[in-house]
Design an enzyme around this catalytic site. Structure first.
Site, mmCIF file in Angstrom:
data_model
loop_
_atom_site.group_PDB
_atom_site.id
_atom_site.type_symbol
_atom_site.label_atom_id
_atom_site.label_comp_id
_atom_site.label_asym_id
_atom_site.label_seq_id
_atom_site.Cartn_x
_atom_site.Cartn_y
_atom_site.Cartn_z
ATOM 1 C CB CYS A 140 24.127 32.660 -37.164
ATOM 2 S SG CYS A 140 24.558 34.321 -37.744
ATOM 3 C CD GLN A 141 23.919 29.735 -43.582
ATOM 4 O OE1 GLN A 141 23.757 28.930 -42.687
ATOM 5 N NE2 GLN A 141 24.405 29.396 -44.756
#
Length: 113
Positions: A67-68
Site C-alpha cells: 500500500c502507501q
C-alpha cells in the site's frame, strides 16, 4: 502469531527479478492512489474490496501486498491469513519505501484484474 512475513523493497525486487511466475503482487491502495503509479507487474485490489475478491487469489501461490506505507497491506495479510492463505508477504514501508529505494514506479497495467 503473525504468519506473514515483511519484505523490504530490496527483498521484493530480488523476488521479482528471480521471475517466480507464481508470485502475485497486489496493490491494496485506492484507485486514486494507484493512478499516481504502481510497482510494475502489480494488480490492484483496493483493501475494502479484498473480501469480495479474495477468491481470485490462489491459496497455493505466494502473495505480496503493498500500500502507501505498509499498514493497509499488513491488514490484507492478516485478513487472508484468516481465510487460510499461508504464503503471504507485506512490503514494509509500502510504495513510499520502494520509491525511496530508487526502484521503478509505472502506470498501473490496465490489463491486470
Amino acid at each position: 502469531m503473525v504468519a506473514f512475513q515483511d519484505l523490504d523493497p530490496m527483498d521484493l525486487q530480488r523476488l521479482l527479478q528471480e521471475g517466480d511466475d507464481n508470485l502475485v503482487l497486489v496493490d491494496v491502495r485506492t484507485p486514486a492512489e494507484v493512478a499516481r503509479g504502481a510497482i510494475p507487474g502489480a494488480q490492484s485490489i483496493p483493501l475494502h474490496l479484498l473480501p469480495l475478491n479474495a477468491r481470485l487469489l490462489d491459496k497455493g501461490q505466494p502473495v505480496v501486498f503493498y500500500c502507501q506505507s505498509g499498514a493497509r497491506s499488513s491488514q490484507a495479510c492478516m485478513y487472508l491469513q484468516q481465510q487460510g492463505h499461508d504464503k503471504l508477504y507485506n512490503l514494509r514501508g509500502g510504495i513510499m519505501a520502494w520509491a525511496r529505494s530508487g526502484l521503478p514506479i509505472a502506470p498501473m497495467d490496465e490489463r491486470a484484474p
